[in-house]
Design a protein around this motif. Sequence first.
Motif, short mmCIF file in Angstrom:
data_model
loop_
_atom_site.label_atom_id
_atom_site.label_comp_id
_atom_site.label_asym_id
_atom_site.label_seq_id
_atom_site.Cartn_x
_atom_site.Cartn_y
_atom_site.Cartn_z
N GLY A 1 -14.94 -24.05 3.65
CA GLY A 1 -15.05 -22.65 4.03
C GLY A 1 -13.90 -21.83 3.50
O GLY A 1 -12.84 -22.37 3.19
N LEU A 2 -14.11 -20.55 3.42
CA LEU A 2 -13.12 -19.69 2.80
C LEU A 2 -12.78 -18.48 3.66
O LEU A 2 -11.63 -18.20 3.92
N TYR A 3 -13.79 -17.75 4.11
CA TYR A 3 -13.58 -16.47 4.77
C TYR A 3 -13.78 -16.53 6.28
O TYR A 3 -14.63 -17.26 6.78
N ASN A 4 -13.01 -15.70 6.97
CA ASN A 4 -13.14 -15.51 8.40
C ASN A 4 -13.04 -14.02 8.68
O ASN A 4 -12.31 -13.30 8.00
N ASP A 5 -13.76 -13.57 9.68
CA ASP A 5 -13.60 -12.19 10.14
C ASP A 5 -12.49 -12.17 11.18
O ASP A 5 -12.36 -13.09 11.98
N GLU A 6 -11.67 -11.13 11.15
CA GLU A 6 -10.53 -11.06 12.04
C GLU A 6 -10.27 -9.60 12.43
O GLU A 6 -10.72 -8.68 11.75
N THR A 7 -9.57 -9.42 13.53
CA THR A 7 -9.17 -8.09 13.99
C THR A 7 -8.23 -7.49 12.96
O THR A 7 -7.24 -8.12 12.56
N CYS A 8 -8.50 -6.27 12.55
CA CYS A 8 -7.78 -5.64 11.44
C CYS A 8 -6.30 -5.37 11.73
O CYS A 8 -5.53 -5.18 10.80
N THR A 9 -5.90 -5.38 12.98
CA THR A 9 -4.51 -5.08 13.31
C THR A 9 -3.60 -6.30 13.33
O THR A 9 -2.40 -6.17 13.58
N VAL B 1 -8.82 -18.15 4.57
CA VAL B 1 -8.22 -19.21 5.40
C VAL B 1 -7.91 -20.39 4.49
O VAL B 1 -8.76 -20.84 3.74
N MET B 2 -6.68 -20.89 4.57
CA MET B 2 -6.23 -21.97 3.68
C MET B 2 -6.54 -23.37 4.17
O MET B 2 -6.47 -24.30 3.41
N SER B 3 -6.85 -23.55 5.43
CA SER B 3 -6.88 -24.90 5.99
C SER B 3 -8.27 -25.44 6.30
O SER B 3 -8.37 -26.54 6.83
N ASP B 4 -9.32 -24.72 5.99
CA ASP B 4 -10.65 -25.14 6.43
C ASP B 4 -11.63 -25.30 5.27
O ASP B 4 -12.65 -24.65 5.21
#
Length: 99
Positions: A78-86, A72-75
């Motif tokens: 923090g760097l990583y977020n979990d997200e739905t793979c699709t 994630v570029m804006s937070d």
Amino acid sequence: MGGHLTEPHHSYALQAYLSETYGPGYFWVGGTDEGTEGSWRWVESGRPVDPTDWLFLRPDNRAGDEHCLEVVMSDYPGLYNDETCTVAQRFICQYKNYE
């Protein structure tokens, strides 16, 4: 083609470069917890994703189907977020020369 989603060794340098080059947004990288919920690992090496690199209160597995890792570029910081793979979004690949 011999490549795979990236496993960055200098994650914050990558985030800074992407932020300066592309601005706000999201990019897929090569981490997942598919197979064992909550056990985040890099697909290529199998090493664990550093827990200090997550965004605040993440991973959260919202809706029970967030198993892929995004930068994630804006937070900051923090760097990583979990997200739905699709989810369709940009991605970062790396090529590993096995010669």
